[in-house]
Design a protein around this motif. Structure first.
Motif, PDB file in Angstrom:
ATOM      1  N   GLU A  80      54.636 -25.957 -24.235  1.00 46.09           N
ATOM      2  CA  GLU A  80      55.531 -26.888 -24.916  1.00 46.09           C
ATOM      3  C   GLU A  80      56.476 -26.191 -25.892  1.00 46.09           C
ATOM      4  OE1 GLU A  80      53.252 -30.048 -26.679  1.00 46.09           O
ATOM      5  OE2 GLU A  80      52.079 -30.368 -24.854  1.00 46.09           O
ATOM      6  N   GLY A 103      50.838 -31.167 -15.776  1.00 44.79           N
ATOM      7  CA  GLY A 103      51.907 -30.503 -16.521  1.00 44.79           C
ATOM      8  C   GLY A 103      51.767 -30.579 -18.025  1.00 44.79           C
ATOM      9  N   ASN A 145      54.675 -27.656 -15.304  1.00 42.92           N
ATOM     10  CA  ASN A 145      54.575 -26.795 -16.485  1.00 42.92           C
ATOM     11  C   ASN A 145      54.302 -25.377 -16.001  1.00 42.92           C
ATOM     12  OD1 ASN A 145      53.822 -25.367 -18.803  1.00 42.92           O
ATOM     13  ND2 ASN A 145      52.835 -27.152 -19.738  1.00 42.92           N
TER      14      ASN A 145
END
Length: 530
Positions: free
Chosen positions: A430, A421, A444
């Protein structure tokens, strides 16, 4: 390239005023968002306004756009429940752009953004709405969900309408030779349609298609009109108040792109065909205008097409980009201009012989795991060598000419990041912008493993949405000389002018939004209200 300045005697001989073919208060060159905002603003204030458009269609590249508009602190945001302000927008814009452009120019944009929307919406034909689309940088004043407003869809006319019927088609329809789509005008076409209707409603706006600016006419240092080619003859057009240049950039001019940007040509731009050759910019330079940012563009990764063109690509929800070494070089989910700049920095995808490859696996079938503004036909792309498929990564590497071990290692590392992730190399997933387009699952959603054959590689090149270098302007959209003084009677907006955002792209709609604001400011000054 040398741009010859006319001598005084030539200037005087060219401007004996007994031979005008057309007269107006304000001449607007171009018909995109900035041009039509300026034209409507002038006409609504009682000025006889003439819009000339080089091509057979209204809208320029704006007609291709999603038409998000980055205009902090406007009424459409408020209606949509978003609390924004000029001060919040300024904090963000200043943090991103810094000192790359004059602060007074930045302030003119930010402080007049809300007023521009309010003025346009005073006309019943113009309406905007807020839709989420994140700002592009993590900086103070950023809106993670975005602050852009969009034109409300415009119902298709029930009968023939000479203005609306002449709006440029969407990019996908025009590039693929498809008919006008049924239903309402959307996105950039809705913006152009609404502005054309607003201009028409004033009773003081006229338009001429297939009319190409060739030179500006001056008298005693003031721009008093222009010459333009129309149906095989030259029109001399008098502009009593002044001329607004908003005709796009020089993205379609291969010679200028080689000279000013060091690129091999102009095949990979999303600029609308037939225009954007820089003639307005060159005419302004001949009239004494200073320029800036000529090496800049609104960059974007683009899908290379079999005919040699390319189409804007964004919103990846699968796959990775690798360069000629078979390795990743950036976060593939970056905002498109930022990703384009990574291509430039890596010297990848900038010429036909150094392509970038979009690598993904069989879970997506025949579909590309991202958004391309012009759909790709897999068969045609495969025949052209732009889409390769193999049962193994090693076989795919051989087909695209990259090192097999490097590609396998790159994919293995990426798959590990997908499992964990965390993209340890480039931090994909992010940022709110990354996540906006994500469709994957797991820790993710931006990191979708590449593990199911067959494996695919599709060629990506460096494209653009237009150049962003042009004439220098001041806070009233007046074109400036090298000494910083304005050229009387000459204004510019949009990509004909040097962008207020400098070498950055702060958020969705900054190009069209800033063009509209400076078109609005030009109209105010032309009407004596600046």
């Amino acid at each position: 390239m040398t741009h010859r300045q006319p001598t005084t005697s030539e200037d005087e001989m060219a401007n004996t005023h007994n031979s005008w073919d057309q007269e107006c208060d304000v001449l607007v060159v171009g018909s995109g968002g900035g041009a039509l905002t300026g034209a409507y603003g002038a006409a609504a204030r009682g000025l006889d306004t003439l819009v000339i458009e080089k091509t057979a269609y209204f809208g320029g590249t704006t007609a291709y756009a999603g038409a998000g508009l980055w205009l902090p602190g406007n009424p459409a945001q408020e209606r949509g429940g978003l609390t924004d302000s000029a001060d919040l927008g300024r904090a963000y814009f200043r943090a991103v752009v810094g000192d790359a452009t004059p602060h007074e120019l930045q302030d003119a944009y930010i402080d007049n953004a809300g007023e521009t929307v309010a003025f346009l919406e005073d006309n019943p034909h113009v309406r905007f709405e807020y839709r989420p689309f994140p700002d592009y940088f993590a900086a103070p004043g950023r809106f993670d969900a975005g602050r852009a407003v969009f034109p409300v869809d415009l119902p298709a006319p029930v009968a023939a309408h000479p203005l609306l019927d002449a709006i440029r088609l969407p990019a996908w329809a025009e590039r693929l030779g498809l008919p006008i789509p049924d239903g309402p005008l959307t996105d950039g076409r809705a913006l152009i349609g609404r502005l054309l209707l607003a201009l028409e409603s004033t009773g003081r706006g006229r338009t001429l298609l297939n009319t190409a600016l060739t030179r500006l006419l001056t008298e005693a240092g003031r721009v008093v009109g222009a010459e333009a080619g129309h149906t095989g003859r030259t029109l001399r057009i008098r502009a009593r108040r002044g001329v607004l240049l908003a005709a796009g950039g020089f993205e379609a001019n291969a010679e200028l792109r080689r000279e000013w940007q060091g690129l091999p040509g102009a095949d990979w731009t999303m600029g609308a065909p037939g225009g954007n050759t820089g003639q307005a910019l060159l005419a302004a330079v001949e009239a004494g205008a200073a320029t800036a940012l000529l090496d800049e563009a609104w960059w974007c990764p683009s899908l290379r097409f079999p005919d040699g063109s390319a189409a804007f690509t964004l919103g990846l929800h699968g796959g990775i980009f690798v360069d000629g070494s078979g390795r990743r070089f950036a976060n593939e989910s970056l905002p498109y201009d930022r990703m384009g700049r990574r291509l430039l920095a890596a010297k990848a995808g900038t010429t036909p012989d150094n392509p970038v490859w979009w690598i993904f696996d069989g879970r997506f079938g025949d579909q590309l795991p991202g958004i391309t503004v012009v759909p790709a036909d897999r068969t045609a792309f495969t025949e052209a060598g732009l889409w390769h498929t193999a049962d193994t990564l090693g076989g795919l590497a051989e087909r695209i000419g990259v090192d097999s071990a490097a590609l396998r290692s790159t994919v293995q590392a990426f798959n590990g990041y997908a499992a964990d992730g965390v993209d340890a190399d480039f931090h994909r997933g992010e940022d709110p912008y990354d996540l906006f387009f994500a469709q994957g699952g797991g820790a993710n959603p931006c990191l979708v493993p590449i593990e199911q054959g067959p494996y695919h590689a599709v060629q990506i090149v460096l494209g653009d949405l237009g150049t962003k270098g042009g004439v220098r302007i001041d806070a009233r959209a007046r074109v400036l000389r090298e000494d910083g003084t304005p050229i009387p009677g000459l204004y510019a907006a949009g990509n004909t002018s040097a962008s207020v955002s400098g070498p950055t792209y702060p958020g969705p709609g900054a190009p069209i939004g800033s063009a509209m604001v400076f078109g609005h400011l030009a109209a105010l000054d032309l009407a004596g209200q600046g």
